[in-house]
Design an enzyme around this catalytic site. Structure first.
Site, PDB file in Angstrom:
ATOM      1  N   GLU A 150       8.362 -62.276   6.279  1.00 59.70           N
ATOM      2  CA  GLU A 150       9.792 -61.956   6.250  1.00 59.70           C
ATOM      3  C   GLU A 150      10.356 -61.842   7.658  1.00 59.70           C
ATOM      4  O   GLU A 150       9.991 -60.929   8.405  1.00 59.70           O
ATOM      5  CB  GLU A 150      10.056 -60.640   5.512  1.00 59.70           C
ATOM      6  N   GLU A 249      17.341 -54.815  -2.243  1.00 59.59           N
ATOM      7  CA  GLU A 249      16.947 -53.991  -1.102  1.00 59.59           C
ATOM      8  C   GLU A 249      18.205 -53.619  -0.322  1.00 59.59           C
ATOM      9  O   GLU A 249      18.518 -54.216   0.702  1.00 59.59           O
ATOM     10  CB  GLU A 249      15.947 -54.726  -0.200  1.00 59.59           C
TER      11      GLU A 249
END
Length: 277
Positions: A150, A249
């Site tokens: 990520e 998120e």
């Protein structure tokens, strides 16, 4: 075109609840079918697995441990001199993933060491990362697990993070050349670093194993005010054939359940049977 599947990120959602089992119950009662959590390691894996089953949730993503947080570590994958600690943390993450039935682990790259010049250490850090990723790919393959990379933006969230653009992450994945390592696309970070979301989503989606969403710049719900028009982005992901999960998120701007009105609208528009309570 199949509707998108959403995952409640329990490191961010339901912050008013004291622990992961309580947040799992809240996510299940709010209509989610899946959940993710950055670091589940404060809870015994068996207890978490039972709590997830009781809530009717599949765990779809966890992270490798951050390292020594007193030293401001945020992952160890690319950090020189911390290879042994990365591998130890990977073993812990695999143990939890197996117990939880969780198919994906975010292999955190970590931060440029304090006081170091990013350009000066970039080559060494990439070499360490490649070495650790090749090791991780082998370990994960034995358990039929997927590792994710990520990029985290260095403009707002973490100026010292090593991996900060999808282009950098994709180049590293290509060098490693392992099919069970994929890209984690957090649209919040991608928008801040590069914009061009339509082009970047179309270019990189074939190697994306997980998506996360939050509004920019405040990191609130997709339905909160900001730069991004999520109905368009969700339709784009559908049109491009994305089959994975979309992790929520974000930082709730108020009550978590009330803030899920955007998700209720999405489900209603797709004739989805799940109902946000």
């Amino acid at each position: 075109m199949a509707p998108l599947r959403f995952s409640a990120n329990l490191s961010w959602l339901f912050p008013e609840l004291p622990d992961l089992p309580a947040r799992l119950r809240a996510a299940g009662s709010s209509g989610f079918e899946a959940a993710e959590v950055a670091w589940p390691y404060a809870e015994p894996p068996g207890a978490l697995a039972r709590a997830a089953r009781a809530a009717g949730l599949q765990l779809v993503l966890i992270n490798t441990p951050p390292g020594d947080q007193e030293k401001r570590e945020m992952g160890l994958g690319a950090v020189p001199g911390r290879q042994a600690a990365f591998r130890e943390g990977l073993e812990q993450a695999v143990l939890y993933a197996k117990a939880l039935g969780c198919p994906r682990i975010h292999l955190m790259a970590g931060r440029v060491p304090q006081g170091a010049d990013r350009a000066a250490v970039r080559g060494e850090m990439e070499t360490v990362f490649l070495e650790n990723l090749r090791h991780a790919a082998g370990v994960l393959a034995q358990e039929n697990l997927v590792g994710l990379l990520e990029p985290i933006n260095t403009r707002i969230t973490d100026p010292q993070y090593f991996l900060d653009t999808p282009q950098q992450a994709a180049a590293i994945l290509q060098k490693v050349g392992r099919s069970n390592l994929q890209l984690q696309m957090d649209i919040f970070h991608w928008q801040i670093m590069d914009g061009n979301l339509t082009g970047n989503i179309r270019e990189f989606l074939p190697i994306v194993g997980h998506v996360q969403v939050a509004q920019v710049p405040g990191r609130g719900e997709p339905g909160s005010p900001g730069e991004l028009h999520f109905p368009y982005l969700f339709q784009l992901l559908e049109d491009e054939g994305y089959q994975g999960f979309v992790g929520c998120e974000y930082r709730p701007q108020g009550d978590t359940v009330e803030g899920l009105s955007w998700l209720r609208s999405y489900w209603d528009s797709r004739g989805h049977p799940r109902v946000v309570q």
